[in-house]
Design an enzyme around this catalytic site. Structure first.
Site, short mmCIF file in Angstrom:
data_model
loop_
_atom_site.label_atom_id
_atom_site.label_comp_id
_atom_site.label_asym_id
_atom_site.label_seq_id
_atom_site.Cartn_x
_atom_site.Cartn_y
_atom_site.Cartn_z
CE LYS A 119 -3.88 1.80 2.80
NZ LYS A 119 -4.68 1.53 4.04
CB SER A 201 -7.98 3.21 3.07
OG SER A 201 -7.10 2.68 4.04
CB SER A 225 -8.16 0.43 6.00
OG SER A 225 -8.90 1.62 5.86
#
Ligand code: NAG
Ligand code: NAG
Ligand code: NAG
Ligand code: NAG
Ligand code: NAG
Ligand code: NAG
Ligand code: NAG
Length: 552
Positions: A119, A201, A225
Site C-alpha cells: 500500500k 482504504s 481498511s
C-alpha cells in the site's frame, strides 16, 4: 497398485520386493521427466511459488516479469482497475540477485524471491525509485528517512518489493470521498464486477491480490481498511493486534489504531507473511509491548482448530442485508459442523459503542500531530508541504490534481486541523475507547460467555470495537452477491452491491489472539473454499502466465 509402487520407490529401496510384478519402467518413474506444471498466477500460493523456485521451474526474474505484464494488462488498459500506482524500477535487478543467492546459499525464508506489493502509505527509500505518498501529490518526489519497519523485515526475508498499490487517499482520512480514490491513482475499482467498489482504504492491495497482480500484498487498517477490502475482493486478510507489526515508516492516521497486515488469497499465505513482518521495532514503541517471541503463525493452520471452541455472535453488529445474513447463518452452521459451540453474545456495551464519537476525537488529534510529524521528518519534499495546514492549502491550490469534480471533499483534514493537541478531552476519549472496546466490550463478552472468539460478517459494524480496542480481526471469504442483486451506487464512478461482488467472514478476539483466530479462519476456509467458487469478470483476469515469460 501403481501408487503403492511409486510410494515404495520414494520411501525406500527395501519396498522394491513388493513391486516386483510391475513392469520395469515404473521403477524408474521418479527419475523420468514429469511434465512441469507451472502454477496459475491468478491463484498461486506462496508455498507453490516457493516450490517452483526451489525446483528451478522458474526464477524470481520470471515472476517479476509476469506480474509486471499482468499489471500492464488490466491497470490502465482493459478494465482500467487502477489498483497499482508505481512499479519498482529495481525489482528485476533485485530478483536476479536473489535468484543467484538462492543458487549459492539457498533461500533465506518462505518469502525469498517472492514479489510483494505495498500500500502506498508504507515507506520505501526513494533511492530505489519509488515514491511513498498515500496517493497524494503533496508527497510526490518526497524523500523518506528510511524504509518502513515492515519493509526492512521483508527485505531481510528476501522478498522483492514489486511496487506500490493505490488506496483511498490518506487511508481514507481526508473527507467524504469514495473508497479507492486517490489524487495520484484515480478511482480504483473491483475485479468482480465492472466499476464495483473495491472498498478501502487498502483498495489497491485488495484488488491486486484478488487477481494475482502480485504474490501477496500488504495493507493497513485504522478502522476497517484491511477487513473491508479483503471482504470485497474475496481475500484472506489479517488486521493484527495493535503493536504486533511496526508502524514506523507508515504514513499515519493514529498510533492508537493503525496496524499493518497481509492481504492474500489464502490464510496460509497470510500466516507466512505475518510471521515475517511481525516483531519489535525500536522505531515504534507500541511494538515493544508484544509477547517476547513472534509465533510461527503457520503452526496455527489446523483444520480442526474450531473443535471444542466456543464462538460468540454479537447480533447487534451483524449486517442485515439479506444476501449477507443468509450466507452468515450458513457459515454458523458450518462452524458448528466443525465442532464448535456457537452462541449469541452481544458486547454488553454494544449500543454505547455504536453511539460513541470518542474514536473521532482521538483520530482527529492524533492525525494532525502525527501527519505534521511525517511531513517534518522528510529529508526533502518538492511540493513544499510541511504540515497538515499546508496540505489543505496545497489541495485547494491544485484542484486539477487533488480536487477534480466530485472529489473535492477534505472535511476530515479540516476537522483534524482544528484540533489543538493532547488535552484532557483527548485523554478522556482515549481512555473511554479502551474501556468501551476492551474492558466493557470485547473482553467482557468473551469472559461472560467463556468464548474463544467472536464471528461476524465482515460487512456490518464489525471493525469499530476492534479498532478502538486495538484488537485483531481475521477475515476470509464468505460469499458473493447473486447475479440478480439490485445494483446500488457507491460514488460518482462506483457501484455496490453488484452481481458477483464478494463479502467476507471475520473472526474477532482479544489482544494477541491472532494465532488462535488464524486457526479458526483456516478451519472455516479449508472446509468451504469459498474463494474458488467465483472468479473476477473475464476482462479483469490477466492472461500472462509464467510460460509466457520464461526464456527457453
Ligand atoms: C517517484 O519519485 C521519483 C523521485 O524520487 C521520480 O523520479 C519518479 O519518477 C517517481 N515515480 C513515479 C512513477 O511517479
Ligand atoms: C511511545 O512514545 C511516545 C513518545 O515518544 C509516548 O508518548 C507514548 O506514550 C509511548 N507509547 C508507548 C506504548 O510506550
Ligand atoms: C439478495 O438481495 C436481493 C435484493 O437486492 C433480494 O431480492 C434477494 O432475495 C436476496 N437474496 C437472499 C438469498 O436473501
Ligand atoms: C466519550 O466517552 C465518555 C466516557 O464514556 C462519554 O461520557 C462521552 O459521552 C463520550 N463522548 C462522545 C463524544 O462520544
Ligand atoms: C481539547 O481540545 C479540543 C480541540 O482539539 C477542544 O475541542 C476541547 O474543548 C479541548 N478540551 C479542553 C478541556 O480544553
Ligand atoms: C434472485 O434470485 C433468487 C434465486 O436465485 C431469488 O430467490 C430472488 O427472489 C431473486 N431476487 C430478485 C430481486 O429477483
Ligand atoms: C503502474 C501504473 O500503471 N501506474 C499508473 C497509475 O495511475 C497513474 C495515473 O493514471 C499513472 O500515471 C501511472 O502510470
Amino acid at each position: 497398485m501403481a501408487r503403492l509402487a511409486i510410494v515404495c520407490v520414494l520411501i525406500s529401496l527395501a519396498c522394491l520386493v513388493q513391486s516386483f510384478s510391475l513392469p520395469r519402467v515404473s521403477l524408474r518413474l521418479p527419475r523420468a521427466k514429469k511434465p512441469i506444471v507451472l502454477p496459475d498466477l491468478y491463484e498461486a500460493s506462496v508455498p507453490e511459488l516457493q516450490a517452483g523456485l526451489a525446483a528451478g521451474h522458474f526464477t524470481s526474474v520470471d515472476l517479476v516479469k509476469a506480474y509486471f505484464a499482468r499489471i500492464d494488462e488490466v491497470n490502465l488498459k482493459g478494465p482500467a482497475l487502477r489498483a497499482v500506482l508505481e512499479l519498482n524500477p529495481t525489482a528485476l535487478k533485485q530478483a536476479a540477485l536473489l535468484d543467484l543467492e538462492r543458487k549459492v546459499k539457498g533461500p533465506r525464508s518462505a518469502l525469498h524471491g517472492i514479489p510483494v506489493l505495498l500500500k502506498d502509505n508504507i515507506a520505501t527509500v526513494a533511492s530505489e525509485g519509488m515514491n511513498t505518498t498515500a496517493g497524494s501529490f503533496s508527497l510526490l518526489g518526497s524523500v523518506v528517512p528510511r524504509d518502513a519497519g515492515v519493509v526492512t523485515r521483508l527485505r531481510k526475508a528476501g522478498a522483492i518489493i514489486l511496487g506500490k498499490a493505490n488506496l483511498s487517499e490518506f487511508a481514507h482520512f481526508r473527507g467524504n470521498l469514495p473508497s479507492g480514490w486517490s489524487g495520484r491513482g484515480g478511482q480504483n475499482t473491483n475485479a468482480y464486477f465492472p466499476n464495483a467498489d473495491p472498498c478501502g482504504s487498502s483498495s489497491g492491495s485488495g484488488v491486486a491480490a484478488s487477481i494475482g497482480l502480485a504474490a501477496v500484498t500488504l495493507g493497513t487498517e485504522t478502522d476497517g481498511s484491511i477487513t473491508c477490502p479483503s471482504s470485497n475482493n474475496n481475500l484472506a486478510g489479517i488486521k493484527p493486534t495493535l503493536g504486533l507489526t511496526s508502524r514506523a515508516g507508515v504514513i499515519p492516521i493514529s498510533a492508537n489504531q493503525d496496524t499493518v497486515g497481509p492481504m492474500t488469497r489464502s490464510l496460509t499465505d497470510a500466516a507466512i507473511v505475518l510471521s515475517l513482518i511481525a516483531g519489535k521495532d525500536p522505531n515504534d514503541n507500541f511494538t515493544l509491548a508484544q509477547p517476547p517471541r513472534v509465533p510461527d503463525f503457520t503452526k496455527a493452520l489446523n483444520k480442526n482448530a474450531l473443535k471444542g471452541k466456543r464462538i460468540g455472535v454479537p447480533r447487534l453488529f451483524t449486517d442485515s442485508e439479506p444476501n449477507v445474513s443468509a450466507a452468515f447463518e450458513q457459515a454458523l452452521a458450518t462452524i458448528r459442523s466443525l465442532g464448535a459451540t456457537v452462541v449469541d453474545a452481544d458486547l454488553p456495551d454494544a449500543r454505547e459503542i455504536l453511539r460513541s464519537n470518542n474514536e473521532t476525537i482521538v483520530l482527529d488529534v492524533d492525525f494532525k500531530v502525527q501527519l505534521d510529524g511525517w511531513y517534518q521528518s522528510l529529508i526533502k519534499n518538492p511540493s513544499g508541504v510541511r504540515s497538515l495546514a499546508d496540505l489543505i492549502k496545497f489541495n485547494d491550490d491544485h484542484p486539477e490534481l487533488e480536487e477534480p469534480p466530485n472529489f473535492e471533499d477534505q472535511s476530515e483534514l479540516i476537522e483534524s486541523e482544528a484540533t489543538t493537541g493532547f488535552n484532557s478531552t483527548y485523554f478522556a476519549a482515549l481512555a473511554a475507547n479502551h474501556d468501551l472496546g476492551r474492558t466493557r466490550g470485547i473482553d467482557a463478552v468473551l469472559k461472560a460467555n467463556k468464548l474463544d472468539a467472536l464471528v461476524l460478517p465482515a460487512t456490518g459494524f464489525t471493525t469499530t470495537a476492534p479498532a478502538i480496542a486495538g484488537y485483531p480481526i481475521i477475515t476470509v471469504p464468505l460469499g458473493f452477491y447473486p447475479d440478480n442483486v439490485t445494483i446500488g451506487s457507491a460514488g460518482p464512478l462506483t457501484v455496490y452491491p453488484a452481481p458477483g461482488v464478494p463479502f467476507g467472514l471475520s473472526f474477532l478476539g482479544t489482544a494477541f489472539s491472532d494465532f488462535d483466530l488464524i486457526g479458526f479462519g483456516f478451519a472455516y476456509e479449508q472446509k468451504t473454499k469459498t474463494r474458488l467458487a467465483r472468479k473476477a469478470f473475464p476482462a479483469a483476469i490477466p492472461k500472462t502466465q509464467l510460460k509466457d515469460v520464461i526464456k527457453h
